[in-house]
Design an enzyme around this catalytic site. Structure first.
Site, short mmCIF file in Angstrom:
data_model
loop_
_atom_site.label_atom_id
_atom_site.label_comp_id
_atom_site.label_asym_id
_atom_site.label_seq_id
_atom_site.Cartn_x
_atom_site.Cartn_y
_atom_site.Cartn_z
N LYS A 13 0.83 -1.21 0.00
CA LYS A 13 0.00 0.00 0.00
C LYS A 13 0.87 1.26 0.00
O LYS A 13 0.65 2.18 -0.78
CB LYS A 13 -0.92 0.03 1.24
CG LYS A 13 -1.86 -1.17 1.33
CD LYS A 13 -2.80 -1.05 2.52
CE LYS A 13 -2.12 -1.06 3.88
NZ LYS A 13 -1.50 -2.34 4.26
N ARG A 88 -9.32 0.95 9.08
CA ARG A 88 -8.93 -0.41 9.44
C ARG A 88 -10.00 -1.13 10.26
O ARG A 88 -9.82 -2.31 10.58
CB ARG A 88 -7.66 -0.36 10.29
CG ARG A 88 -6.36 -0.65 9.53
CD ARG A 88 -5.24 -0.43 10.51
NE ARG A 88 -4.02 -1.10 10.27
CZ ARG A 88 -2.95 -0.54 9.68
NH1 ARG A 88 -3.03 0.66 9.17
NH2 ARG A 88 -1.84 -1.20 9.59
N ARG A 127 12.16 -5.15 4.55
CA ARG A 127 12.02 -3.78 4.03
C ARG A 127 12.70 -2.73 4.90
O ARG A 127 12.85 -2.89 6.11
CB ARG A 127 10.55 -3.44 3.77
CG ARG A 127 9.70 -3.32 5.01
CD ARG A 127 8.24 -3.17 4.62
NE ARG A 127 7.41 -2.93 5.77
CZ ARG A 127 6.09 -2.74 5.71
NH1 ARG A 127 5.45 -2.79 4.56
NH2 ARG A 127 5.41 -2.52 6.82
N ARG A 161 11.52 -0.38 10.51
CA ARG A 161 10.47 -0.19 11.51
C ARG A 161 10.59 -1.21 12.63
O ARG A 161 10.80 -2.39 12.36
CB ARG A 161 9.10 -0.33 10.84
CG ARG A 161 8.71 0.91 10.07
CD ARG A 161 7.49 0.69 9.21
NE ARG A 161 6.39 0.02 9.92
CZ ARG A 161 5.18 -0.14 9.40
NH1 ARG A 161 4.92 0.33 8.20
NH2 ARG A 161 4.24 -0.75 10.08
N ARG A 172 -0.23 -8.32 13.44
CA ARG A 172 -0.79 -7.35 12.48
C ARG A 172 -1.67 -8.04 11.45
O ARG A 172 -2.71 -7.53 11.07
CB ARG A 172 0.35 -6.56 11.82
CG ARG A 172 1.01 -5.59 12.83
CD ARG A 172 2.39 -5.14 12.41
NE ARG A 172 2.40 -4.41 11.16
CZ ARG A 172 3.50 -4.23 10.42
NH1 ARG A 172 4.66 -4.71 10.81
NH2 ARG A 172 3.43 -3.54 9.31
P1 AMP Z 1 1.06 0.76 9.08
O1 AMP Z 1 2.19 1.68 8.83
O2 AMP Z 1 -0.16 1.13 8.29
O3 AMP Z 1 1.44 -0.68 8.90
O4 AMP Z 1 0.64 0.94 10.62
C1 AMP Z 1 1.55 0.63 11.66
C2 AMP Z 1 0.81 0.50 12.98
O5 AMP Z 1 0.18 1.75 13.30
C3 AMP Z 1 -0.31 -0.52 12.98
O6 AMP Z 1 0.15 -1.84 13.24
C4 AMP Z 1 -1.19 0.03 14.11
O7 AMP Z 1 -0.64 -0.25 15.38
C5 AMP Z 1 -1.09 1.53 13.89
N1 AMP Z 1 -2.12 2.02 12.92
C6 AMP Z 1 -1.89 2.58 11.70
N2 AMP Z 1 -3.04 2.92 11.11
C7 AMP Z 1 -4.03 2.56 11.97
C8 AMP Z 1 -5.45 2.63 11.92
N3 AMP Z 1 -6.10 3.13 10.84
N4 AMP Z 1 -6.13 2.17 13.00
C9 AMP Z 1 -5.51 1.68 14.08
N5 AMP Z 1 -4.18 1.56 14.19
C10 AMP Z 1 -3.44 2.00 13.14
#
Ligand code: AMP
Length: 214
Positions: A13, A88, A127, A161, A172
């Site tokens: 994404k 989400r 990554r 990360r 996740r």
């Molecule tokens: P991402 O970079 O999208 O993989 O997000 C990393 C982490 O941030 C996720 O595993 C969640 O802990 C938190 N996070 C990001 N976006 C959301 C969302 N829309 N709702 C809840 N937690 C989020």
């Protein structure tokens, strides 16, 4: 045009959002990036989110929806939004409808990146990004042209990360399956969902998305 990129962690994404931003007059709205910035800045949101993110669980719906609302307010109406990692949950999807209506915007497409889950752990654990400009790379699939030097900005600093480890990735994925995948039927009922094979080369996936955006 406003679109959602949907798919499990590691589906691509963020990579695709960055490429779309470079091609179209659009902005990437990644709640993950916003939360990481908040953690780095040790803001109240960051302090609340840090441990939750490290476990791979979801941050509260109120926090992420407020972040999106604020970004849309700052953006103005003429720039398209690419929602990356939001919504989400069903509650976030409902908030997004309300927020978009309030800003006089509407969702044009929900694009689901379909991927083979077995490949995701390898994708995620390999990554890394440029510490200066944020360009994304991968140990195996997408190395910088010159080892240790960012193709885009020439920086030699990179970062990984903390939640991109095999154990957190499993949480996740479970969160995605339990809370995020169930929101797809809502958008399917509106006839705005398109599916793209997320296992192809990065350029092929972008071309498929471009085909949908028209
Ligand atoms: P991402 O970079 O999208 O993989 O997000 C990393 C982490 O941030 C996720 O595993 C969640 O802990 C938190 N996070 C990001 N976006 C959301 C969302 N829309 N709702 C809840 N937690 C989020």
């Amino acid at each position: 045009m406003d679109i959602i990129l949907l798919g499990p962690p590691g589906a691509g994404k963020g990579t695709q959002a960055q490429r779309l931003v470079a091609e179209h007059a659009m902005r990437q709205l990644s709640t993950g990036d916003m939360l990481r910035a908040a953690v780095k800045g040790a803001t109240p949101v960051g302090l609340e989110a840090k441990a939750v993110m490290e476990r791979g669980e979801l941050v509260s719906d109120e926090i992420v929806s407020a972040l999106i609302d604020a970004e849309l307010t700052a953006m103005g109406p003429d720039t398209g939004a690419i929602f990356d990692g939001y919504p989400r949950t069903a509650a976030q999807a409902a908030s997004l409808d309300e927020i978009l209506a309030r800003h006089g915007r509407k969702l044009d497409h929900v694009i689901e990146l379909e991927v083979n889950e077995d490949a995701l752990v390898e994708r995620i654990t390999g990554r890394f990004t440029c510490a200066r400009c944020g360009a994304g790379y991968h140990d195996v699939f997408n190395r910088p042209k010159v080892d240790g030097v960012c193709d885009v900005c020439g920086s030699t600093e990179f970062k990984r990360r903390p939640d991109d480890n095999a154990e957190t990735v499993r949480t996740r994925m479970a969160e995605y399956r339990a809370k995020t995948a169930p929101i797809l039927p809502l958008y399917e009922a509106r006839g705005i969902v398109s599916r793209v094979d997320g296992m192809g080369a990065i350029e092929e996936v972008t071309a498929a998305i471009d085909g949908i955006l028209g």
